[in-house]
Design a protein around this motif. Structure first.
Motif, mmCIF file in Angstrom:
data_model
loop_
_atom_site.group_PDB
_atom_site.id
_atom_site.type_symbol
_atom_site.label_atom_id
_atom_site.label_comp_id
_atom_site.label_asym_id
_atom_site.label_seq_id
_atom_site.Cartn_x
_atom_site.Cartn_y
_atom_site.Cartn_z
ATOM 1 N N THR A 24 0.613 -1.110 -0.066
ATOM 2 C CA THR A 24 -0.087 0.065 -0.107
ATOM 3 C C THR A 24 0.983 1.297 0.113
ATOM 4 O OG1 THR A 24 -0.084 -0.002 2.330
ATOM 5 C CG2 THR A 24 -2.094 -0.894 1.277
ATOM 6 N N SER A 25 1.932 1.249 0.105
ATOM 7 C CA SER A 25 2.860 2.279 0.393
ATOM 8 C C SER A 25 3.075 3.309 -0.973
ATOM 9 C CB SER A 25 4.185 2.138 0.776
ATOM 10 O OG SER A 25 5.050 3.220 0.718
ATOM 11 N N ALA A 26 2.787 4.567 -0.873
ATOM 12 C CA ALA A 26 2.972 5.283 -2.012
ATOM 13 C C ALA A 26 4.421 5.700 -2.441
ATOM 14 C CB ALA A 26 2.144 6.674 -1.884
ATOM 15 N N HIS A 27 5.442 5.391 -1.524
ATOM 16 C CA HIS A 27 6.804 5.447 -2.050
ATOM 17 C C HIS A 27 7.501 4.150 -2.370
ATOM 18 C CE1 HIS A 27 6.108 8.654 0.867
ATOM 19 N NE2 HIS A 27 7.235 9.326 0.417
ATOM 20 N N LEU A 28 8.087 4.345 -3.481
ATOM 21 C CA LEU A 28 8.674 3.053 -4.061
ATOM 22 C C LEU A 28 9.679 2.538 -2.972
ATOM 23 C CD1 LEU A 28 8.933 3.880 -7.798
ATOM 24 C CD2 LEU A 28 8.203 1.824 -6.861
ATOM 25 N N THR A 77 15.432 3.008 -12.943
ATOM 26 C CA THR A 77 14.202 3.588 -13.732
ATOM 27 C C THR A 77 13.653 4.841 -13.345
ATOM 28 O OG1 THR A 77 12.691 2.487 -12.091
ATOM 29 C CG2 THR A 77 13.000 1.312 -13.917
ATOM 30 N N ARG A 78 14.611 5.513 -12.637
ATOM 31 C CA ARG A 78 14.444 6.951 -12.234
ATOM 32 C C ARG A 78 13.427 7.321 -11.235
ATOM 33 N NH1 ARG A 78 17.181 9.833 -17.215
ATOM 34 N NH2 ARG A 78 19.164 8.767 -17.129
ATOM 35 N N ALA A 79 12.995 6.432 -10.447
ATOM 36 C CA ALA A 79 11.625 6.651 -9.717
ATOM 37 C C ALA A 79 11.900 7.725 -9.016
ATOM 38 C CB ALA A 79 11.373 5.315 -8.776
ATOM 39 N N PRO A 80 10.650 8.509 -8.687
ATOM 40 C CA PRO A 80 10.762 9.857 -8.191
ATOM 41 C C PRO A 80 10.963 9.493 -6.428
ATOM 42 C CG PRO A 80 8.671 9.343 -8.492
ATOM 43 C CD PRO A 80 9.370 8.282 -9.267
ATOM 44 N N ILE A 81 11.712 10.472 -5.842
ATOM 45 C CA ILE A 81 12.153 10.327 -4.296
ATOM 46 C C ILE A 81 10.793 10.274 -3.528
ATOM 47 C CG2 ILE A 81 13.249 11.078 -2.419
ATOM 48 C CD1 ILE A 81 15.067 9.941 -4.292
ATOM 49 N N GLY A 82 9.866 11.098 -3.752
ATOM 50 C CA GLY A 82 8.783 11.192 -2.839
ATOM 51 C C GLY A 82 7.459 10.421 -3.247
ATOM 52 N N LEU A 87 0.789 5.062 -8.731
ATOM 53 C CA LEU A 87 1.233 3.719 -8.559
ATOM 54 C C LEU A 87 0.117 2.566 -8.402
ATOM 55 C CD1 LEU A 87 4.347 3.928 -5.678
ATOM 56 C CD2 LEU A 87 4.402 3.494 -8.050
ATOM 57 N N ASP A 88 -1.148 3.031 -8.355
ATOM 58 C CA ASP A 88 -2.183 2.024 -8.009
ATOM 59 C C ASP A 88 -3.316 2.081 -8.790
ATOM 60 O OD1 ASP A 88 -0.538 1.350 -5.858
ATOM 61 O OD2 ASP A 88 -1.628 2.652 -4.632
ATOM 62 N N ARG A 89 -3.704 1.163 -9.048
ATOM 63 C CA ARG A 89 -5.081 0.952 -9.898
ATOM 64 C C ARG A 89 -6.316 1.301 -8.721
ATOM 65 N NH1 ARG A 89 -2.757 -3.853 -11.870
ATOM 66 N NH2 ARG A 89 -2.245 -3.634 -14.083
ATOM 67 N N PRO A 90 -7.592 1.250 -9.300
ATOM 68 C CA PRO A 90 -8.569 1.401 -8.153
ATOM 69 C C PRO A 90 -8.338 0.057 -7.301
ATOM 70 C CG PRO A 90 -9.290 1.488 -10.488
ATOM 71 C CD PRO A 90 -8.264 1.730 -10.551
ATOM 72 N N ALA A 91 -8.833 0.457 -6.040
ATOM 73 C CA ALA A 91 -8.536 -0.549 -5.156
ATOM 74 C C ALA A 91 -9.700 -1.682 -5.087
ATOM 75 C CB ALA A 91 -8.244 -0.039 -3.672
ATOM 76 N N ALA A 92 -10.942 -1.550 -5.605
ATOM 77 C CA ALA A 92 -12.130 -2.246 -5.058
ATOM 78 C C ALA A 92 -11.843 -3.742 -5.986
ATOM 79 C CB ALA A 92 -13.239 -1.855 -5.725
ATOM 80 N N PRO A 93 -11.409 -4.008 -6.952
ATOM 81 C CA PRO A 93 -11.349 -5.498 -7.489
ATOM 82 C C PRO A 93 -10.171 -6.133 -6.917
ATOM 83 C CG PRO A 93 -11.100 -3.690 -9.148
ATOM 84 C CD PRO A 93 -11.381 -2.978 -8.094
ATOM 85 N N ALA A 94 -8.994 -5.411 -6.432
ATOM 86 C CA ALA A 94 -7.852 -5.960 -6.155
ATOM 87 C C ALA A 94 -8.172 -6.449 -4.637
ATOM 88 C CB ALA A 94 -6.814 -5.196 -6.058
ATOM 89 N N ALA A 95 -8.911 -5.379 -3.925
ATOM 90 C CA ALA A 95 -9.245 -5.774 -2.466
ATOM 91 C C ALA A 95 -10.289 -7.153 -2.454
ATOM 92 C CB ALA A 95 -9.759 -4.648 -1.920
ATOM 93 N N LEU A 96 -11.059 -7.079 -3.437
ATOM 94 C CA LEU A 96 -12.057 -8.131 -3.244
ATOM 95 C C LEU A 96 -11.486 -9.332 -3.486
ATOM 96 C CD1 LEU A 96 -15.305 -8.546 -3.332
ATOM 97 C CD2 LEU A 96 -15.250 -8.755 -5.764
ATOM 98 N N ILE A 97 -10.648 -9.609 -4.670
ATOM 99 C CA ILE A 97 -9.931 -10.635 -4.975
ATOM 100 C C ILE A 97 -8.861 -11.257 -3.766
ATOM 101 C CG2 ILE A 97 -8.731 -12.049 -6.577
ATOM 102 C CD1 ILE A 97 -9.893 -10.245 -8.819
ATOM 103 N N GLY A 98 -8.127 -10.156 -3.370
ATOM 104 C CA GLY A 98 -7.147 -10.315 -2.411
ATOM 105 C C GLY A 98 -7.940 -10.849 -1.176
ATOM 106 N N ARG B 23 -3.054 -4.825 -7.500
ATOM 107 C CA ARG B 23 -3.404 -3.414 -7.359
ATOM 108 C C ARG B 23 -2.499 -2.639 -8.104
ATOM 109 N NH1 ARG B 23 -4.801 0.175 -3.035
ATOM 110 N NH2 ARG B 23 -5.084 2.134 -3.941
ATOM 111 N N ARG B 24 -1.326 -2.939 -7.803
ATOM 112 C CA ARG B 24 -0.197 -1.933 -8.402
ATOM 113 C C ARG B 24 0.116 -2.049 -9.951
ATOM 114 N NH1 ARG B 24 1.711 0.867 -4.310
ATOM 115 N NH2 ARG B 24 2.613 -0.204 -2.630
#
Lengths: 322, 123
Positions: A24-28, A77-82, A87-98, B23-24
């Motif tokens: 779930t983290s937004a930082h890589l 891959t020159r990911a941003p620091i912040g 990074l994420d798709r909508p959470a609903a289907p992933a949360a459902l399946i997971g 998700r990612r």
């Protein structure tokens, strides 16, 4: 509830908690470090379960190599620091399946094992595991080594653009288009390079103006054309000086096949033993120095031609030694 | 020791891995989630190694099932899975980096699977 149970619950809480942050983290980069924590907690679980070798291999391979590789990929891959927004798709289907998978597995395993107790086996040592690997499981082991080799070769082939690339069928259609570089710079890097180039040209311009002002000042002090002449021939003089330094030092230096004059004089001085004053008056043999101006080099060459000139009567450590 | 604890932990980790993969959008984060799933499987293997044998108290062991007197096959399977995961991460990151070199992105949604363009020979 034994000590092993408490340890497993604590380590499992750490593993699952940091696993939640991994996904779930937004930082890589933070996701990578939470992955380190999660894998370390799982290694602790292996230790509690008695698989000692697996735990250490887990720490070596996962924490030491795989996560470092992932972080290198994050850098390359020159990911941003912040935090990154996309990074994420909508959470609903992933949360459902997971959630479905988690619930299903948990219900299945809880129903299978209930709250029954097992006795922990004696902890497996590396010796036992090694005997098994090289005894019963030696064929999968060898197959796995071939797989590792194949993965190595595949990674190298993938990451080199000049191996295995098919020629472009449309290349004949547009022959004047230059091929794109394997890594061409992004827009910000190009902008930074342009800024650096502009700064450098500005500095060069300033220096040139300064030099022109100096030249004008020199002309004011010397009203003749001497100033301009010296200004123009200064480079030639410097070149001549460098030429003199290089070639005179080479001529004055030892030539192949002939003994050096200082060597001859040294041997001559050493044959006279017992008279330390003679040795003391010997000049210090100069070392060949290449980077001297021509006048001094000439001076040294003269010294070398007359090595017994008593112009440097300094005390000699060699003389004191003998 | 209650055997249900490591199994449930492994199940939760696997679910987290599934959630992360779905998700990612960033390919590197997807690889991290795959690592979580592989570790859950490893944990299942090691826990089964520690618990199943004592559960099989009254079962007559087959001769072919135990080629060596004291089997600890779960730990060995876990080692094999770790090696597989290392190879997978190596090749996967090579693919990701090559894709980044070509397209300047590692977003999985925008990978054009339907269009087929030949890679160009770059000096």
């Amino acid at each position: 509830m034994t000590v092993a149970d408490a340890l497993m619950l604590a380590l499992g809480a750490i593993a699952v908690g940091s696993g939640v942050f991994v996904v779930t983290s937004a930082h890589l980069v933070r996701a990578g470090f939470y992955l380190v924590v999660s894998l370390g907690a799982i290694a602790g679980l292996y230790l509690v379960l008695g698989a000692e070798l697996v735990a250490w291999v887990q720490i070596l391979v996962y924490v030491g190599a795989v996560v470092v590789l992932l972080l290198f990929a994050v850098m390359l891959t020159r990911a941003p620091i912040g935090p990154s927004k996309d990074l994420d798709r909508p959470a609903a289907p992933a949360a459902l399946i997971g959630g479905g998978v988690g619930l299903g597995l948990t219900v299945l395993l809880v129903d299978a094992f209930r709250w029954t107790e097992f006795e922990l086996p004696p902890p497996g040592t590396g010796r036992r595991v090694g005997e098994q690997i090289f005894g019963a499981w030696v064929l999968p082991f060898e197959v796995l080594s071939i797989l590792l080799l194949a993965a190595l070769v595949g990674a190298i082939v993938l990451s080199r653009p000049d191996i295995g690339a098919r020629p472009d069928p449309d290349a004949a259609a547009r022959p004047d288009e230059p091929p794109p570089g394997p890594v061409d710079e992004s827009a910000e890097v190009v902008a930074r390079l342009q800024r650096i180039a502009a700064r450098q040209s500005a500095a060069q311009e300033r220096l040139r103006a300064q030099r022109a002002a100096e030249k004008v000042g020199g002309r004011l002090t010397h009203p003749d054309e001497i100033a301009t002449q010296t200004a123009t021939t200064r480079e030639d003089v410097l070149k001549q000086k460098a030429h003199d330094v290089v070639f005179r030092a080479r001529e004055a230096g030892p030539t192949l096949g002939q003994p050096d004059k200082t060597e001859i004089s040294d041997s001559a001085a050493r044959t006279i033993e017992g008279t330390s004053r003679e040795i003391e008056s010997r000049p210090i043999p100069d070392r060949p120095t290449r980077a001297l101006p021509s006048g001094e080099a000439q001076d040294r060459a003269g010294n070398r031609a007359l090595p017994k000139a008593p112009d440097q009567p300094g005390p000699d450590p060699d003389g004191e030694a003998t | 020791m209650h055997a249900v604890i490591p199994y449930v932990i492994a199940g939760l980790l696997f679910a987290l891995g599934v959630y992360g993969v779905l998700r990612r959008r960033n390919a590197i984060l997807v690889l991290m989630a795959v690592e979580l799933m592989l570790n859950a499987v490893n944990l299942i293997l090691v826990a089964a190694d520690a618990t199943i044998k004592s559960a099989l108290g009254g079962v007559q062991p087959e001769a072919w099932a135990y080629p060596v007197p004291e089997p600890r096959a779960g730990a060995i399977f876990a080692l094999f899975v770790i090696v597989l995961a290392a190879a997978e991460v190596g090749v996967g990151l090579a693919i990701v980096l090559q894709y980044y070199r070509l397209r300047r992105a590692v977003v999985l949604d925008e990978v054009a699977l339907h269009e087929h363009d030949h890679e160009r020979v770059t000096g």
